[in-house]
Scaffold this motif. Structure first.
Motif, short mmCIF file in Angstrom:
data_model
loop_
_atom_site.label_atom_id
_atom_site.label_comp_id
_atom_site.label_asym_id
_atom_site.label_seq_id
_atom_site.Cartn_x
_atom_site.Cartn_y
_atom_site.Cartn_z
N UNK A 90 0.84 -1.20 -0.07
CA UNK A 90 0.15 -0.09 -0.01
C UNK A 90 0.73 1.20 0.06
N UNK A 91 0.64 2.38 -0.76
CA UNK A 91 1.18 3.48 -0.74
C UNK A 91 1.11 4.19 0.56
N UNK A 92 -0.09 4.09 1.19
CA UNK A 92 -0.40 4.92 2.49
C UNK A 92 -0.39 4.18 3.79
N UNK A 93 -0.53 2.91 3.76
CA UNK A 93 -0.66 2.14 4.92
C UNK A 93 -2.00 2.24 5.47
N UNK A 94 -2.87 2.98 4.76
CA UNK A 94 -4.28 3.07 5.16
C UNK A 94 -4.91 1.44 5.06
N UNK A 95 -5.82 1.16 5.76
CA UNK A 95 -6.37 -0.15 5.84
C UNK A 95 -7.36 -0.31 4.36
N UNK A 96 -7.82 0.83 3.65
CA UNK A 96 -8.56 0.58 2.51
C UNK A 96 -7.77 0.38 1.48
N UNK A 97 -6.55 0.83 1.42
CA UNK A 97 -5.46 0.52 0.52
C UNK A 97 -4.81 -0.69 0.25
N UNK A 98 -4.87 -1.52 0.90
CA UNK A 98 -3.98 -2.56 0.64
C UNK A 98 -4.31 -3.61 -0.47
N UNK A 99 -3.32 -3.78 -1.03
CA UNK A 99 -3.44 -4.61 -2.34
C UNK A 99 -2.63 -5.99 -2.00
N UNK A 100 -3.49 -7.13 -2.40
CA UNK A 100 -3.24 -8.36 -2.14
C UNK A 100 -2.18 -8.55 -3.28
N UNK A 101 -0.84 -9.30 -2.77
CA UNK A 101 0.04 -9.61 -3.56
C UNK A 101 0.28 -11.16 -3.82
N UNK A 102 -0.48 -11.85 -3.03
CA UNK A 102 -0.45 -13.18 -3.19
C UNK A 102 0.53 -13.85 -2.37
N UNK A 103 0.91 -14.97 -2.82
CA UNK A 103 1.75 -16.03 -1.80
C UNK A 103 3.20 -15.27 -1.94
N UNK A 104 4.05 -15.43 -0.89
CA UNK A 104 5.14 -15.06 -0.62
C UNK A 104 6.63 -15.86 -0.88
N UNK A 105 6.37 -17.22 -0.36
CA UNK A 105 7.27 -18.29 -0.41
C UNK A 105 7.00 -19.14 -1.78
N UNK A 106 8.17 -19.38 -2.41
CA UNK A 106 7.96 -20.37 -3.42
C UNK A 106 7.50 -21.59 -2.82
N UNK A 107 6.67 -22.47 -3.61
CA UNK A 107 6.37 -23.76 -2.88
C UNK A 107 7.47 -24.72 -2.74
N UNK A 108 8.59 -24.51 -3.46
CA UNK A 108 9.63 -25.33 -3.28
C UNK A 108 10.47 -25.10 -1.95
N UNK A 109 10.17 -23.93 -1.41
CA UNK A 109 10.80 -23.61 0.03
C UNK A 109 10.04 -24.61 1.08
N UNK A 110 8.79 -25.03 0.70
CA UNK A 110 8.16 -25.55 1.86
C UNK A 110 8.69 -27.09 2.42
N UNK A 111 9.16 -27.15 3.51
CA UNK A 111 9.77 -28.49 3.90
C UNK A 111 8.51 -29.35 4.60
N UNK A 112 7.54 -28.60 4.87
CA UNK A 112 6.25 -29.10 5.72
C UNK A 112 5.00 -28.49 4.95
N UNK A 113 3.92 -28.82 4.97
CA UNK A 113 2.76 -28.50 4.42
C UNK A 113 1.98 -27.05 4.79
N UNK A 114 2.41 -26.78 5.83
CA UNK A 114 1.95 -25.23 6.52
C UNK A 114 3.15 -24.14 6.92
N UNK A 115 2.60 -23.15 6.50
CA UNK A 115 3.40 -21.92 6.89
C UNK A 115 2.94 -21.14 7.91
#
Ligand code: FRU
Length: 435
Positions: free
Chosen positions: A96-121
């Motif tokens: 978000x440019x502002x840090x205001x609640x209404x402005x948050x844009x969802x960017x999706x998953x952060x870690x690549x699935x190849x990083x997952x040693x176990x099923x849950x983060x």
């Protein structure tokens, strides 16, 4: 147990009371806004530096959240999905440019699935790597619940990028485990099948310039075989009988120290962490002290942690919310509970599960997510009739006044304030080289 471990005692916890206006979250409006209709989120944290300051990157505010995509798994109702969210949790991010609640844009998953040693983060923290332009470390909990409970504080490294249109990440392809429950400093799965061992929170201790990591843990020892002695009890009122079930509360705030220089070398795949005795235990009081984090302020060390009504033991009770301890003597204490009881901000009894996973920043801004809000006129403790949140709650501010805290301000939903900018004029330029 070494001399420095402090205790949250039964006597302290007897002072916990819901609905004191100075330590109670505001009641959230029924028509709260949802950040994004495609995703349900809970534990959230801001991009920060290793000194604990929330940072912007190239003018963008960035936060991470535990997330599940909003799909109705069973084609019936969405409630099952929310309540089984831990089984599909992944870490995603918002910008978000502002840090205001209404402005948050969802960017999706952060870690690549190849990083997952176990099923849950599960939870941790997103930390800009000191001395670099855009290297960022995601500390998180790698978790699996079968064949046995496994929970390992871990780190994956990537790079953050931004332009005028938004924020994106590269890397995050592998994960390094930091340390595991050892049965000596904390309970392992053989000692306690319900053991908690998660939510790594690394930081620099200003007193010695070393990197430490806090984490949620349980007291080492066999579940069901603890003795609740005078140190765990504190000074109890005459005639108070400690309940036999008290020993099932065995939470602790764990701490590990990183090899000197390892952080600067930037290679977490070889860095060694050494676990130390816990900073605080809640033996006899509560079985969970989650997401521990730290604020150094006014020569005091504030330790915050979140806990549940349902994890109190031995007939003790308190609201879901954030609890805290303060030390006048630096990181290793001794700590005493804030506000005498330990309660810093609890949910109001009219909405006992409205918020959770509170995180206190160095300026006292507290961010949390909305869990469930009772429908108007309904029994607040009846889970049948509520609105699910899965989005950020209003940010509030607390004043830290020595060993007391006071709710002082209520801000917008999901409001985030930054204390420093990255990479220009960032705070560490002006700090002594510590690591
Ligand atoms: C707190 C918490 C964390 C854990 C996560 C799992 O809400 O229990 O301790 O990492 O949620 O969802």
């Amino acid at each position: 147990m070494t001399s420095y471990t402090s205790r949250w005692t039964i006597a302290d916890a007897l002072k916990v009371h819901a609905d004191d206006p100075t330590t109670t979250m505001p009641v959230i409006a029924q028509n709260f806004p949802t950040m994004d209709e495609s995703v349900m989120i809970w534990d959230t944290g801001a991009l920060r530096n290793i000194h604990g300051q929330t940072v912007t990157f190239k003018g963008w505010h960035v936060i991470w959240s535990l997330a599940v995509d909003k799909i109705d798994l069973n084609n019936d109702d969405i409630y099952d999905e929310w309540h089984s969210r831990n089984d599909r949790a992944y870490i995603g991010y918002w910008y978000s440019r502002t840090g205001n609640g209404a402005d948050w844009q969802w960017g999706g998953r952060l870690l690549n699935t190849s990083a997952d040693l176990r099923p849950h983060e599960w939870s941790g923290g997103l930390v800009m790597r000191e001395g670099t332009g855009n290297v960022v470390d995601m500390f998180y909990t790698s978790e699996a619940d079968s064949p046995i409970n496994q929970s390992v504080p871990s780190v994956s490294t990537g790079q953050i990028f931004a332009d005028a249109n938004g924020v994106w990440f590269g890397g995050f392809k592998t994960t390094t485990e930091m340390f595991s429950a050892d049965g000596i400093h904390n309970a392992n799965s053989q000692q306690d099948e319900y053991f908690d061992f998660r939510d790594p929170h690394p930081f620099v201790n200003p007193a010695d310039g070393r990197v430490y990591c806090l984490y949620e843990s349980n007291v080492a020892g066999m579940r069901g075989e603890f003795t609740i002695g005078s140190e765990e009890q504190g000074v109890l009122p005459p005639g108070f009988a400690v309940d036999a079930g008290a020993q099932y509360g065995a939470a602790s705030i764990g701490i590990a120290v990183l090899d000197d220089g390892a952080y600067k070398s930037g290679d977490f795949s070889t860095a060694r962490w050494t676990q130390l005795d816990p900073l605080v235990t809640a033996l006899g009081v509560n079985d969970q002290m989650e997401r521990p984090h730290i604020v150094f302020r006014d020569n005091l060390t504030y330790l915050f942690t979140i806990s549940h009504h349902s994890t109190y033991s031995g007939g003790l009770s308190g609201p879901d919310g954030v609890y805290g301890f303060v030390s006048e003597n630096g990181l290793f204490g001794p700590y005493k509970p804030l506000n005498s009881s330990g309660l810093v901000l609890g949910n109001p009894s009219s909405a006992p599960y409205e918020t959770y996973s509170h995180f206190v920043d160095p300026d006292g801004y507290v961010q949390a997510f909305i869990d469930t809000l009772p429908a108007p006129g309904e029994d607040p403790n009846n889970p049948e009739n509520f609105r699910i949140g899965a989005t950020l709650s209003p940010t509030v501010k607390i004043e830290l006044d020595g060993d007391r805290t006071f709710l002082s301000e209520v801000h917008g939903y999901g409001q985030v304030y930054a204390q420093a900018a990255w990479p220009v004029g960032n705070a560490w330029d002006h700090r002594p080289a510590t690591v």
